[in-house]
Write an enzyme that holds these catalytic residues in place. Structure first.
Site, PDB file in Angstrom:
ATOM      1  N   HIS A  53     -42.532  39.511 -71.442  1.00 44.53           N
ATOM      2  CA  HIS A  53     -42.804  39.741 -72.866  1.00 44.53           C
ATOM      3  C   HIS A  53     -43.473  41.083 -73.090  1.00 44.53           C
ATOM      4  CE1 HIS A  53     -42.173  35.384 -72.926  1.00 44.53           C
ATOM      5  NE2 HIS A  53     -41.744  35.584 -74.148  1.00 44.53           N
ATOM      6  N   GLN A  85     -34.245  39.026 -79.394  1.00 40.35           N
ATOM      7  CA  GLN A  85     -35.620  38.634 -79.727  1.00 40.35           C
ATOM      8  C   GLN A  85     -36.694  39.502 -79.069  1.00 40.35           C
ATOM      9  OE1 GLN A  85     -36.961  34.358 -79.185  1.00 40.35           O
ATOM     10  NE2 GLN A  85     -36.541  34.532 -81.374  1.00 40.35           N
ATOM     11  N   GLU A  95     -31.584  35.034 -82.755  1.00 39.95           N
ATOM     12  CA  GLU A  95     -32.329  33.796 -82.519  1.00 39.95           C
ATOM     13  C   GLU A  95     -33.525  33.760 -83.471  1.00 39.95           C
ATOM     14  OE1 GLU A  95     -33.235  34.471 -78.395  1.00 39.95           O
ATOM     15  OE2 GLU A  95     -31.106  34.762 -78.006  1.00 39.95           O
ATOM     16  N   GLU A 105     -27.744  36.109 -75.739  1.00 40.82           N
ATOM     17  CA  GLU A 105     -27.831  37.541 -76.099  1.00 40.82           C
ATOM     18  C   GLU A 105     -26.503  38.276 -75.974  1.00 40.82           C
ATOM     19  OE1 GLU A 105     -30.008  35.859 -74.328  1.00 40.82           O
ATOM     20  OE2 GLU A 105     -31.792  35.966 -75.590  1.00 40.82           O
ATOM     21  N   ASP A 141     -37.174  42.576 -73.348  1.00 39.36           N
ATOM     22  CA  ASP A 141     -36.947  42.077 -71.985  1.00 39.36           C
ATOM     23  C   ASP A 141     -35.627  41.309 -71.874  1.00 39.36           C
ATOM     24  OD1 ASP A 141     -40.000  42.240 -70.660  1.00 39.36           O
ATOM     25  OD2 ASP A 141     -39.899  42.048 -72.820  1.00 39.36           O
ATOM     26  N   TYR A 142     -35.169  40.724 -72.988  1.00 38.73           N
ATOM     27  CA  TYR A 142     -33.954  39.903 -72.928  1.00 38.73           C
ATOM     28  C   TYR A 142     -32.697  40.693 -73.250  1.00 38.73           C
ATOM     29  CZ  TYR A 142     -37.762  36.701 -72.768  1.00 38.73           C
ATOM     30  OH  TYR A 142     -38.932  36.115 -72.408  1.00 38.73           O
TER      31      TYR A 142
END
Ligand SMILES: Cc1ncc(C[n+]2csc(CCOP(=O)(O)OP(=O)(O)O)c2C)c(N)n1
Ligand SMILES: [Mg+2]
Length: 830
Positions: free
Chosen positions: A619, A574, A521, A552, A577-578
């Site tokens: 984040h 990115q 991304e 993701e 956390d993701y």
């Protein structure tokens, strides 16, 4: 068993004589070869069916543990396999035995060897007995772990059991064709010749109707539609997912209707959607021919909804379908059994007096198939048991001999008797008896007892290769074989932002490696949210550095599939956390590729992400404990700055293993010394760095937190405490040479700090250091850990201060350890 028949469906039309023009062409077509082809297909369908029937019996009689078969799907798969060419790839699921038989990548003997879990890779090449039967794969690597020429074979990526788990990888397998086609510089390289013929390869996906309910299915289908890649998606629609009917699974009870909005139109790209029936041989062949041509030639993704498929033996060997299918349905399944329908079609075929076969011939073919399958099964079973029989003979004589002269003779011989009476003993039975006998002799000392102990140890050691090898690469490109090269610095000290070092390093690698791709991304046009890819798309083009959708799970799937086809993807997630959206595909698929194929396949994907300290719950996470526990089979690098990160990328790009690099989120704008040998220096994995020497306590950390620990060293020195700062650098592998324990030998105290939850990655490190390295021998104080609060980190700088270990916490924690051991020098602060 291979089927090759060009223009097969056209032929069917011609023979039916649907138009005048076609009728005229009819004569030029060789009826004999057409007929033989149809009969070969019939025989193959019967072989596959017999294998399913007998497979179930093998489970019900206890010779195999579990069975899940492809009965009812034979015809559709034969039609699919006709279009399968060398270089193509399959990414499917447990119903696909007929495809594998038809493309000549599975024999009936191998199929049974899989059911029995034969551990010899020559005999059971799908997974060497590691996966339950019905999970298919081709051997894409040679015995040294190097790529074979995949253009000389038909390829299947290794199946996994989670339903729809095959989907993300499928996207990457199909995308590789697009990457190769659109980049001639790449596809004409010598390396690429093993993987592509200018991107003409198709990726065949298969899935059950119910599994289309899974998120990865939708994400993958959308991604492939956006990217316009040659993906041929077949849905075997038998109306059930175990017992739950289609109506509970899919909007409108139909996947082709639910996906109708994806149908391409004259002015908008999308999918071409086909609907056919699982028992209609002629229509299946026509459909696959049309669909695959479109995908192969024009790179249009296609969906083939194969309706009216059935499952004569029910879902699997655990349970019967009579429990949930109505009487009418069961009757319909009999009537519309694809082999019965195929037979009807053959018998009724008459093109101007040309007939294919009669009932007797078909019955004979079916009988032949039955006999062949039975014979293959017997051969397979014999091979499986003969190895164990040999081991049993050897063990029997060792135990008999051990019994002689032992005070426990009667008990020993009783154990042996039980073993001998065991029906079809397996290795577990042998070892279990041997170990019991050894325990019976625990007070004795004799050479015979030693011989028994040696047999046990030898058998356990040899089981490593059978059951535990290849979690990581064992090739010459394994991580630990890549030599480190230190960064070089010139006379003039040049300081740059961390992101510049990363960017320039990626640039150097993109220059060197045409097969390197970087995507994620915002990775393309703007060069990454932190500008570490700034300008690289302009320089190397949209095919090398590109944006993806926010998805993701399939970003990772793109990476896995492309890595399986000889490309070197760096897939960017990115923020750390993701990564959770992709953790399933990373854990179930990527991390197990080498292991589940016993070194038959690899996917050297590098996953790049950034994490740790920033702001807010999503984040600033650092769930490293979860990650390292889910991703055994991958390497996990946690660099403290961007020079280190670049060094890891350089090492990983030379190796053939999957890895995750977590860039420290607060390091992009931090100044670092700029190395002269950008793109060349390489960081070794599993080698901690002693960043500062000290004498009182060994402080172990990594990533962003390490930098805070380093800041704590000064105030600690002011308190008269000298800490030895160890940056572990990689969580997997972990401190191969036990540098931490060597440090503790000097300091006799240990504190481990990170910003995961308590007992997360600190728990892992503590176990490694205490149990594996036996560090406790050298400790004068209890070992300590300091981690974040167990809740997610609160927002803002104060949120960070009160959620994660901060400089004051670190100083005071070290001080408290010193105070406990020497309160007069370090009186308690509180
Ligand atoms: C993620 C996941 N959830 C549940 C299961 C258990 N399971 C195995 S097969 C299956 C049904 C699949 O049905 P379908 O996709 O229609 O395929 P079919 O078996 O009918 O060919 C389920 C629920 C699984 N393997 N993976
Ligand atoms: Mg189903």
């Amino acid at each position: 068993m291979e089927i090759c028949c060009t223009n097969f469906s056209l032929y069917l039309q011609l023979m039916k004589g649907t138009s005048e023009k076609e009728k005229n062409q009819q004569k030029s077509v060789d009826f004999e070869s057409f007929k033989n082809q149809v009969l070969a297909d019939y025989k193959l369908a019967c072989l596959s069916r017999e294998a399913s029937l007998l497979g179930r019996k093998e489970v019900l009689t206890g010779k195999a543990k579990f069975g899940i078969f492809g009965d009812g799907k034979e015809l559709a798969q034969i039609a699919l396999a006709k279009e399968f060419k060398n270089g193509d790839f399959r990414s499917g699921y447990y119903r696909d035995q007929t495809i594998m038989l038809a493309i000549n990548e599975l024999t009936i003997e191998q199929y049974f060897a899989g059911l029995y879990a034969h551990t010899d890779v020559e005999i059971e090449p799908q997974s060497a007995g590691r996966q339950m039967g019905g999970h298919y794969a081709t051997r894409n690597l040679d015995s040294h772990g190097e790529w074979k020429n995949l253009m000389l074979q038909k390829n299947s990526s290794a199946d996994i059991s989670p339903t729809a788990g095959q989907m993300p990888r499928l996207v990457g397998l199909a995308q590789a064709s697009k990457v190769y086609r659109e980049n001639e510089l790449l596809s004409t390289t010598e390396k690429a010749q093993k993987f592509t013929d200018k991107g003409n390869e198709v990726a065949f996906g298969t899935i059950g109707d119910a599994s289309t309910s899974e998120g990865p299915f939708w994400e993958s289908i959308n991604a492939a539609g956006v990217m316009q890649i040659p993906l041929v998606m077949s849905v075997w629609d038998d109306g059930y997912g175990i017992s739950v009917p289609r109506e509970f699974q899919t909007t409108k009870g139909s996947i082709s209707e639910a996906l109708a909005g994806m149908q391409r139109t004259e002015d908008k790209k999308g999918y071409e959607i086909f609907v056919t029936k699982g028992w209609d041989y002629a229509h299946l062949c026509q459909t696959y021919e049309k669909a695959v041509r479109l995908a192969r030639e024009e790179h249009v993704p296609v969906l083939i909804h194969v309706k009216e498929v059935n499952q004569p033996q029910g879902h699997s060997t655990s349970g019967s379908h009579e429990r949930y299918k109505s009487k009418e349905r069961l009757e319909w399944e009999k009537e519309f059994d694809c082999i019965a329908k195929f037979k009807e079609w053959i018998l009724s075929f008459d093109a101007g007096g040309n007939k294919i076969s009669d009932a007797e011939t078909l019955d004979n073919l079916q009988k032949e198939a039955k006999a062949e399958v039975r014979q293959a099964k017997n051969n397979s079973w014999k091979r499986f048991t003969s190895e164990i029989q040999q081991e049993l003979t050897e063990l029997t004589s060792i135990i008999e001999s051990a019994g002689e002269g032992s005070s426990q003779k009667a008990f020993i011989l009783k154990e042996l008797e039980i073993l001998k009476k065991t029906y079809e003993p397996i290795r577990k039975d042998l070892l279990n008896t041997a170990r019991k006998v050894l325990r019976l002799m625990f007070k004795e000392q004799s050479q015979k007892k030693d011989t028994l102990a040696a047999w046990i140890q030898k058998t356990i050691e040899s089981s490593y290769n059978k059951y535990s090898s290849h979690l990581y690469s064992e090739s010459n490109s394994a991580i630990h074989k890549i030599a480190a090269i230190a960064p070089k610095y010139g006379q003039e000290e040049r300081m740059e932002d961390g992101r510049i070092i990363l960017r320039d390093n990626f640039k150097a690698q993109l220059d060197k490696m045409p097969e390197l791709l970087i995507f994620g991304e915002d990775a393309g046009k703007i060069g990454g949210v932190n500008q570490s890819l700034e300008g690289l798309q302009d320089q190397f083009g949209m095919n090398r550095v590109f944006d993806t959708g926010i998805r993701e799970c399939t970003i990772i799937g793109q990476g896995i599939g492309m890595a399986m086809r000889g490309l070197r993807p760096i897939a960017e997630i990115q923020y750390l956390d993701y990564l959770l959206y992709a953790i399933q595909v990373l854990s179930d698929d990527l991390a197990t590729v080498q292991y589940r194929t016993k070194g038959g396949q690899k996917a050297p994907l590098i996953v790049s992400t950034r994490g740790h300290r920033l702001e807010g719950i999503w984040h600033s996470g650092s769930p490293m404990g979860m990650i390292i526990n889910a991703l055994r089979g991958m390497h996990i690098c946690v660099p403290r700055n961007m020079t280190k990160a670049a060094g890891f990328y350089n090492t990983l790009l030379e190796a053939d293993e999957p890895a995750l690099v977590v860039e420290p989120l607060n390091g992009y704008r931090t100044k670092e010394k700029y190395p002269e040998n950008i793109g060349e220096f390489k960081e070794a994995l599993g080698m901690p760095e002693i960043v500062e020497e000290g004498t009182d306590l060994t402080l172990v950390s990594y990533g962003s937190t390490f930098n805070i620990c380093q800041m704590a060293a000064k105030p600690l020195a002011e308190l008269g405490i000298s800490v030895e700062l160890v940056d572990i650098q990689t969580l997997i592998p972990f401190d191969i040479e036990h540098a931490i324990t060597k440090s503790v030998q000097k300091t006799n105290r240990l504190l481990i700090i990170d910003e995961d939850v308590s007992s997360g990655a600190t728990g892992y490190m503590l176990d490694k250091i205490m149990v594996e390295q036996e560090c406790f021998y050298h400790l004068d104080s209890a070992p300590h850990t300091l981690s974040s609060k167990d809740h997610r980190p609160a927002y803002g700088s104060d949120g960070d201060y009160f959620s994660k270990p901060n400089i004051d916490d670190i100083v005071e924690k070290v001080y408290a350890i010193m105070s406990e051991s020497d309160p007069s020098t370090f009186p308690p602060l509180y």
